[in-house]
Design a protein around this motif. Structure first.
Motif, PDB file in Angstrom:
ATOM      1  N   GLU A  33      60.755 -12.630 107.471  1.00 51.45           N
ATOM      2  CA  GLU A  33      60.128 -12.830 108.775  1.00 51.45           C
ATOM      3  C   GLU A  33      60.774 -11.960 109.850  1.00 51.45           C
ATOM      4  O   GLU A  33      60.088 -11.438 110.737  1.00 51.45           O
ATOM      5  CB  GLU A  33      60.210 -14.312 109.171  1.00 51.45           C
ATOM      6  N   TYR A  34      62.092 -11.805 109.778  1.00 53.75           N
ATOM      7  CA  TYR A  34      62.781 -10.970 110.763  1.00 53.75           C
ATOM      8  C   TYR A  34      62.270  -9.534 110.700  1.00 53.75           C
ATOM      9  O   TYR A  34      61.960  -8.921 111.727  1.00 53.75           O
ATOM     10  CB  TYR A  34      64.291 -11.003 110.525  1.00 53.75           C
ATOM     11  N   VAL A  35      62.183  -8.985 109.486  1.00 55.18           N
ATOM     12  CA  VAL A  35      61.719  -7.609 109.341  1.00 55.18           C
ATOM     13  C   VAL A  35      60.272  -7.487 109.821  1.00 55.18           C
ATOM     14  O   VAL A  35      59.903  -6.509 110.486  1.00 55.18           O
ATOM     15  CB  VAL A  35      61.855  -7.137 107.880  1.00 55.18           C
ATOM     16  N   ALA A  36      59.449  -8.489 109.511  1.00 54.68           N
ATOM     17  CA  ALA A  36      58.056  -8.454 109.964  1.00 54.68           C
ATOM     18  C   ALA A  36      57.973  -8.396 111.488  1.00 54.68           C
ATOM     19  O   ALA A  36      57.169  -7.643 112.058  1.00 54.68           O
ATOM     20  CB  ALA A  36      57.308  -9.672 109.426  1.00 54.68           C
ATOM     21  N   LEU A  71      58.899  -4.895 112.703  1.00 50.91           N
ATOM     22  CA  LEU A  71      57.807  -3.954 112.483  1.00 50.91           C
ATOM     23  C   LEU A  71      56.735  -4.112 113.563  1.00 50.91           C
ATOM     24  O   LEU A  71      56.185  -3.117 114.056  1.00 50.91           O
ATOM     25  CB  LEU A  71      57.205  -4.181 111.094  1.00 50.91           C
ATOM     26  N   ALA A  72      56.435  -5.356 113.911  1.00 57.22           N
ATOM     27  CA  ALA A  72      55.452  -5.588 114.978  1.00 57.22           C
ATOM     28  C   ALA A  72      55.928  -4.985 116.288  1.00 57.22           C
ATOM     29  O   ALA A  72      55.144  -4.377 117.034  1.00 57.22           O
ATOM     30  CB  ALA A  72      55.206  -7.092 115.132  1.00 57.22           C
ATOM     31  N   ARG A  73      57.213  -5.118 116.578  1.00 59.33           N
ATOM     32  CA  ARG A  73      57.764  -4.560 117.805  1.00 59.33           C
ATOM     33  C   ARG A  73      57.667  -3.034 117.805  1.00 59.33           C
ATOM     34  O   ARG A  73      57.258  -2.426 118.812  1.00 59.33           O
ATOM     35  CB  ARG A  73      59.222  -5.004 117.959  1.00 59.33           C
ATOM     36  N   ASP A 128      64.716 -13.424  99.447  1.00 67.41           N
ATOM     37  CA  ASP A 128      66.014 -13.969  99.820  1.00 67.41           C
ATOM     38  C   ASP A 128      66.641 -13.175 100.960  1.00 67.41           C
ATOM     39  O   ASP A 128      66.483 -11.957 101.050  1.00 67.41           O
ATOM     40  CB  ASP A 128      66.958 -13.955  98.620  1.00 67.41           C
ATOM     41  N   ARG A 129      67.387 -13.878 101.795  1.00 68.31           N
ATOM     42  CA  ARG A 129      68.097 -13.210 102.884  1.00 68.31           C
ATOM     43  C   ARG A 129      69.395 -12.590 102.384  1.00 68.31           C
ATOM     44  O   ARG A 129      69.662 -11.411 102.630  1.00 68.31           O
ATOM     45  CB  ARG A 129      68.387 -14.211 104.004  1.00 68.31           C
ATOM     46  N   GLN A 130      70.221 -13.384 101.709  1.00 65.19           N
ATOM     47  CA  GLN A 130      71.514 -12.880 101.241  1.00 65.19           C
ATOM     48  C   GLN A 130      71.312 -12.116  99.938  1.00 65.19           C
ATOM     49  O   GLN A 130      71.692 -12.574  98.860  1.00 65.19           O
ATOM     50  CB  GLN A 130      72.504 -14.033 101.069  1.00 65.19           C
ATOM     51  N   GLU A 151      69.152   2.925 113.782  1.00 62.82           N
ATOM     52  CA  GLU A 151      70.249   3.057 112.828  1.00 62.82           C
ATOM     53  C   GLU A 151      71.025   1.755 112.652  1.00 62.82           C
ATOM     54  O   GLU A 151      71.610   1.507 111.598  1.00 62.82           O
ATOM     55  CB  GLU A 151      71.204   4.171 113.282  1.00 62.82           C
ATOM     56  N   ALA A 152      71.043   0.922 113.653  1.00 64.46           N
ATOM     57  CA  ALA A 152      71.803  -0.321 113.578  1.00 64.46           C
ATOM     58  C   ALA A 152      71.168  -1.350 112.647  1.00 64.46           C
ATOM     59  O   ALA A 152      71.825  -2.310 112.240  1.00 64.46           O
ATOM     60  CB  ALA A 152      71.959  -0.925 114.980  1.00 64.46           C
ATOM     61  N   GLU A 153      69.909  -1.164 112.296  1.00 64.10           N
ATOM     62  CA  GLU A 153      69.227  -2.131 111.439  1.00 64.10           C
ATOM     63  C   GLU A 153      69.748  -2.062 110.000  1.00 64.10           C
ATOM     64  O   GLU A 153      70.212  -1.009 109.539  1.00 64.10           O
ATOM     65  CB  GLU A 153      67.717  -1.890 111.453  1.00 64.10           C
ATOM     66  N   THR A 154      69.654  -3.193 109.319  1.00 62.49           N
ATOM     67  CA  THR A 154      70.082  -3.278 107.912  1.00 62.49           C
ATOM     68  C   THR A 154      68.890  -3.271 106.972  1.00 62.49           C
ATOM     69  O   THR A 154      68.944  -3.816 105.869  1.00 62.49           O
ATOM     70  CB  THR A 154      70.937  -4.536 107.688  1.00 62.49           C
TER      71      THR A 154
END
Length: 340
Positions: free
Chosen positions: A54-57, A60-62, A78-80, A103-106
């Motif tokens: 959900e975070y990545v989604a 992407l919307a942003r 999974d998150r971890q 660049e700060a994104e994982t």
């Protein structure tokens, strides 16, 4: 707290660590895609580390300047972990964005393309897992013996992550059904899913204890191995032979309003015994319009391989159908601390 659901191979004497680091739990959707190179949808093959789907989604919307509902995916991961999966962004009338990930994104985009079709929930059929179990303690010969048996199948439990920290989603769902909690729309979906999963796991646990989880009962509804299509059949020599070969599986309930196919006889008694103990969950699920579905009681991994990679570590690789949990296999091998 969640119950320690009974295991097919009994409680393991060995202990170990699952997910000591995200690299120890790698998941990839098995979902080949050929782009049409036109249409309104950007498809993005993304690798993420330590982030939930959900975070990545939302990110992407942003980046695309669209509402979160314009971003879809086939399944939550999974998150971890390190995971690779498809995302889809609906961009009607817009050019192909640059998709410059900070660049700060994982997480990062490994592949992208345009398609005329939308990615819908549940579109992929399998996930491929590569796991490393570390800090193993105990008799490694026992571990090898257990690993060799996993290809025959394990109880198809929903994993502990379905239920939240220490099973908190179940207690929250009970509070919601009792009218003492008002969850968000996302939380409502999560709690309904947790309640159905809890009832399924409880039915499966009882059937592991009586030995019928992989042999079937009178009045059973069965599922085909590849398609998942369900049907009823007599428990005769042919049915038992198909169960033994893995061609079909006995099923358990994803509770809701009864449909065309219903269990009967011993299979119905096994499920109704659980419903009577958890009437609050059953009544709440019916009130919110859930319909009965079926899920296989046995999980048979595909292309299962294992090897020791050091004195105290074991690597596993296998594919599972969408919606099945790798922890169902791992818990048959070792005892491991639950993630917080």
């Amino acid at each position: 707290m969640l119950p320690d659901w009974p295991r097919a191979l009994g409680t393991p004497q060995l202990s170990g660590v699952l997910k000591a680091q995200p690299e120890d739990f790698v998941v990839e959707e098995v979902f080949p895609v050929e782009f049409s190179d036109d249409g309104e949808f950007d498809w993005l093959w993304i690798e993420k580390r330590g982030d939930n789907t959900e975070y990545v989604a939302r990110q992407l919307a942003r980046l695309a300047g669209v509402q979160p509902k314009a971003v879809t995916y086939s399944g939550q991961k999974d998150r971890q972990a390190i995971t690779r999966q498809w995302f889809c962004v609906h961009l009607p009338g817009k050019n192909f964005p640059a998709w410059d990930v900070p660049e700060a994104e994982t997480w990062k985009i490994l592949r992208k393309g345009r398609h005329r079709q939308k990615l819908r929930l549940g579109s992929h059929r399998y996930n491929r897992f590569t796991l490393c179990l570390s800090a193993l303690g105990g008799d490694l010969d026992e571990l090898g013996h257990r690993a060799a048996q996993l290809s025959q199948g394990v109880p198809n439990y929903f994993g502990e992550q379905r239920f939240g920290h220490q099973g908190g989603n179940i207690s929250a769902c009970q509070q919601w059904f009792a009218g003492t909690l008002t969850p968000s729309r996302f939380e409502r979906s999560m709690y309904l899913s947790a309640a159905r999963s809890y009832l399924f796991n409880t039915v499966l646990a009882n059937r592991v204890l009586d030995g019928s989880w992989n042999t079937g009962l009178e009045g059973e509804i069965y599922a085909l191995r590849d398609s998942g299509s369900v049907f009823s059949a007599e428990r005769n020599e042919e049915t038992l032979a198909r169960l033994a070969s893995g061609d079909i599986q006995a099923t358990g309930p994803l509770f809701g309003k009864a449909g065309r196919l219903v269990v009967s006889a011993a299979a119905a008694s096994a499920e109704e015994a659980v419903y009577s103990l958890h009437a609050d969950l059953c009544e709440g699920l019916l009130k919110h319009g859930l319909s009965m579905e079926r899920r296989a009681l046995r999980l048979i991994p595909q292309d299962f391989q294992w090897q020791f990679t050091g004195n105290k570590s074991l690597e596993l690789s296998f594919s599972l159908p969408r919606g099945c949990f790798a922890t169902a296999l791992v818990r048959e091998l070792i005892r491991y601390p639950l993630a917080s």
